[in-house]
Design an enzyme around this catalytic site. Structure first.
Site, short mmCIF file in Angstrom:
data_model
loop_
_atom_site.label_atom_id
_atom_site.label_comp_id
_atom_site.label_asym_id
_atom_site.label_seq_id
_atom_site.Cartn_x
_atom_site.Cartn_y
_atom_site.Cartn_z
N TYR A 2 36.32 20.98 24.52
CA TYR A 2 35.67 20.85 25.83
C TYR A 2 35.58 22.24 26.45
O TYR A 2 36.60 22.93 26.57
CB TYR A 2 36.43 19.90 26.76
CG TYR A 2 35.74 19.74 28.10
CD1 TYR A 2 36.23 20.37 29.25
CD2 TYR A 2 34.57 18.98 28.22
CE1 TYR A 2 35.57 20.23 30.47
CE2 TYR A 2 33.91 18.85 29.44
CZ TYR A 2 34.41 19.48 30.56
OH TYR A 2 33.76 19.36 31.76
N ASP B 298 38.10 30.01 23.98
CA ASP B 298 38.08 29.39 25.30
C ASP B 298 39.53 29.23 25.73
O ASP B 298 40.21 28.28 25.32
CB ASP B 298 37.36 28.04 25.26
CG ASP B 298 37.34 27.39 26.64
OD1 ASP B 298 36.51 26.49 26.86
OD2 ASP B 298 38.17 27.77 27.49
N LYS C 226 41.14 28.35 35.67
CA LYS C 226 42.39 27.68 36.06
C LYS C 226 43.46 28.63 36.58
O LYS C 226 43.37 29.10 37.73
CB LYS C 226 42.89 26.82 34.89
CG LYS C 226 41.92 25.67 34.54
CD LYS C 226 42.48 24.77 33.46
CE LYS C 226 41.42 23.87 32.89
NZ LYS C 226 41.15 22.67 33.71
P1 KE4 Z 1 35.89 24.01 34.83
O1 KE4 Z 1 34.38 24.16 34.85
O2 KE4 Z 1 36.32 22.57 35.03
O3 KE4 Z 1 36.59 25.00 35.75
O4 KE4 Z 1 36.38 24.45 33.36
C1 KE4 Z 1 35.82 23.82 32.25
C2 KE4 Z 1 36.78 23.94 31.07
C3 KE4 Z 1 36.51 24.89 30.10
N1 KE4 Z 1 37.30 25.03 29.02
C4 KE4 Z 1 38.40 24.25 28.86
C5 KE4 Z 1 39.26 24.44 27.65
C6 KE4 Z 1 38.73 23.26 29.84
O5 KE4 Z 1 39.82 22.48 29.65
C7 KE4 Z 1 37.92 23.11 30.96
C8 KE4 Z 1 38.19 22.07 32.03
N2 KE4 Z 1 39.29 21.17 31.75
C9 KE4 Z 1 39.20 19.89 32.41
C10 KE4 Z 1 40.32 18.93 31.95
N3 KE4 Z 1 40.75 19.07 30.62
C11 KE4 Z 1 39.26 20.09 33.89
C12 KE4 Z 1 39.42 18.84 34.69
C13 KE4 Z 1 38.09 18.31 35.17
O6 KE4 Z 1 37.10 18.30 34.39
O7 KE4 Z 1 38.06 17.88 36.34
#
Ligand code: KE4
Length: 413
Positions: A141, A232, A260
């Protein structure tokens, strides 16, 4: 206003009553708690119930909630104004802190989310190589940009692609299997892949550590075929080590995606890496990427205050708590006769159940006991510096009862 009443109003306003799908309780049933405040390892819902928190805002809250140094930094920044759309001292300070911790990042650009960072890293990789295809992993993801929502993990798990993603947008995205070098090589040998993007520790299918030699293998394969390697590290950056997974496993990517933790709970993402690649980014080069709130002074202040607290002792403490939590959960599950698999890297952990219904029952038993876990088997528990002995004992006490509840009732019930 009770949690229930607020969720009723929220559902009238927002799809699923949430601002992000993973916060809904789709996989576990029931209603999410409306959280009013947090402090240390705890949050309180609007009904005043205290919950021991292992969501941690999905990663940013590595210091725990409302850390005094972070709040002080935000207050001081806010007193000077909130956003200028101009260069500021804070972005220089945070940028230098990140570069010092991650030598592979020679130059970087701040954005406002991990999604923006990942999509921008791909864009510059395509420009640098002159190629169009990318390789991602099934279950990986990387945010919700169209070309990355192909067999993604987290809340998108199980979907071939999201509705609304066109075949054109998905056409250049090839999907390999994590921890399977052969599946990556099957694509890379065609020499037309711009970038391979991977979560060096998979954490959106639950936590899955890299197999021995896997990351080294990706590094060697991508270099051999002129493909850029993108780590990532939105979850793992400053989480599994100060220098992220690239430090923990000793593998250097060409580009890194961050988010994060580097924002300390405020909206930040970043992408960066080799200077020759980043030189293509506007205004120096032809790759356009922009953002009104990129490098926001309050977010820079929160991120910098957070990173400055992340000392070697802190990582040792996170590792120690993670190890004791893993051992305690394993003992509790064995004692209850619950068949689970526990996977952990540092302060990231997942308890895998054989049946979704069993996971849901465990989740609710823990929540009823005052321990709030991520409401999905695809996610990681996030431990913070604020989790101490009392929190560990409370977690294991709740887990012993929760595993027993799962083991007692047949999962098909
Ligand atoms: P954001 O766009 O949510 O800041 O980051 C995306 C992202 C990119 N790469 C990795 C490995 C990530 O885990 C994420 C976002 N993680 C999710 C939960 N696993 C955030 C929670 C959500 O989507 O609300």
């Amino acid at each position: 206003m009770t949690s229930e009443e607020l969720m009723r109003r929220a559902r009238a306003l927002f799809p699923g009553g949430v601002s992000s799908p993973v916060r809904a309780y789709g996989a576990v049933g029931g209603e999410p708690r409306v959280v009013e405040r947090g402090n240390g390892a705890y949050v309180w819902d609007v009904d005043g119930r205290r919950l021991l928190d292992y969501v941690g805002s999905w990663g940013p809250m590595i210091l725990g909630h409302a850390h005094p140094a972070v709040l002080r930094a935000i207050d001081q920044a806010a007193a000077l104004g909130t956003s200028f759309g101009a260069p500021t001292p804070g972005e220089v300070a945070l940028g230098e802190e990140i570069v010092a911790a991650m030598p592979s990042i020679e130059r970087l650009r701040f954005v406002s989310s991990g999604t923006e960072a990942a999509m921008s890293a791909l864009r510059v990789a395509r420009a640098f190589t002159g190629r169009e295809r990318i390789v991602k992993m099934a279950g990986g993801y990387h945010g919700h940009a169209d070309s990355l929502l192909v067999r993604a993990g987290s809340g998108a798990a199980g979907l071939p692609a999201s509705a609304g993603v066109t075949t054109g947008a998905a056409r250049d995205t090839l999907v390999a299997e994590y921890n399977d070098l052969e599946s990556a090589w099957a694509f890379l040998r065609h020499e037309d892949v711009a970038a391979l993007i991977v979560e060096p520790v998979a954490a959106n299918v639950g936590v899955v550590p890299p197999a021995a030699g896997y990351l080294d293998g990706l590094r060697e394969l991508t270099a051999r075929h002129g493909t850029l390697l993108i780590f990532d590290e939105v979850i793992t950056g400053f989480r599994v080590a100060r220098g992220g997974a690239q430090e923990r496993y000793g593998v250097t990517p060409d580009l890194t995606v961050l988010g994060k933790v580097i924002g300390g709970g405020l909206p930040v993402g970043a992408y960066g890496g080799r200077a020759d690649i980043m030189a293509l980014v506007a205004p120096e080069g032809p790759v356009y990427q922009a953002g009104t709130l990129s490098g926001n002074p309050l977010a820079m202040a929160a991120g910098l205050a957070t990173l400055r607290e992340l000392t070697a002792d802190v990582y040792a403490q996170l590792e120690d708590y993670g190890a004791r939590l893993e051992a305690g959960l394993s003992t509790a599950a064995d004692a209850a006769g619950a068949s689970v698999r526990i996977s952990r890297v540092g302060s990231l952990l997942t308890v895998f159940f054989e049946e979704p219904a069993a996971f849901a029952r465990f989740f609710h038993a823990m929540l009823d006991a005052g321990v709030m876990l991520p409401p999905s088997q695809q996610e990681a528990w996030f431990v913070s510096v604020a989790h101490g002995d009392a929190e560990l004992q409370a977690t294991l006490t709740a887990a012993r009862a929760a595993f027993a509840a799962v083991a007692k009732e047949p999962v098909h019930a």
